[in-house]
Design an enzyme around this catalytic site. Sequence first.
Site, mmCIF file in Angstrom:
data_model
loop_
_atom_site.group_PDB
_atom_site.id
_atom_site.type_symbol
_atom_site.label_atom_id
_atom_site.label_comp_id
_atom_site.label_asym_id
_atom_site.label_seq_id
_atom_site.Cartn_x
_atom_site.Cartn_y
_atom_site.Cartn_z
ATOM 1 N N CYS A 1 1.019 -1.187 0.123
ATOM 2 C CA CYS A 1 -0.063 0.385 -0.005
ATOM 3 C C CYS A 1 0.705 1.450 0.033
ATOM 4 O O CYS A 1 0.538 2.599 -0.961
ATOM 5 C CB CYS A 1 -0.822 -0.279 1.257
ATOM 6 N N HIS B 1 -2.622 0.644 7.297
ATOM 7 C CA HIS B 1 -3.296 0.474 5.525
ATOM 8 C C HIS B 1 -2.840 2.260 5.728
ATOM 9 O O HIS B 1 -3.748 3.057 6.226
ATOM 10 C CB HIS B 1 -4.257 -0.602 5.931
ATOM 11 N N HIS C 1 -5.914 0.833 -3.164
ATOM 12 C CA HIS C 1 -5.168 0.277 -2.436
ATOM 13 C C HIS C 1 -4.493 -0.923 -2.580
ATOM 14 O O HIS C 1 -4.838 -1.353 -3.815
ATOM 15 C CB HIS C 1 -5.784 0.448 -1.060
#
Length: 174
Positions: free
Chosen positions: A83, A134, A146
């Site tokens: 990510c 994240h 993502h």
Amino acid sequence: MPLDSFSPALRRLSLALATTAALLLVGCSTAPPKSAHTDYGIPPPPPSEISDQQAQDAAVYALGLVGTPYRYGGNTPDSGFDCSGLIGFVYRYTAGLQVPRTVRAISGWGDVVDRSQLRTGDLVIFGSSGNATHAGIFVGEGRFVHAPSTGGTVRMDNMDARYWSQRLMAVRRP
């Protein structure tokens, strides 16, 4: 007709109307006081390092990477992305920005933005218990791009999905 020819009540009414009209005109020409907050108590979004067009370009470019394989530590389309590698690659390519390499560092990079002021190209940070785990790039209409997990690919998800909405920690603007 001269004002003297009217009754005193009519003169007072004329004067009151003229005064009211003058005050309204003065009120219209006066700038509202400068305030750091909106009517809703939310500060205005901070100025960004990048233009609205660069933010749009970042979102479009991120959408073009959907389907690229996930790879822990990956930061190019050829090697795959995690990510933070995805975010770094997109912003380096579209805006020439050097983005921190870890989600933890990204969670403190840029400026905090209230979710109500989210714009295309902003970064959305997810986690729990104060730990950012994240991140993705907001692409509009409640969606973000993502690189989610091992074995997956870069994808687009909805921020209002139960999993993501329960973990949204912050919105950052580069």
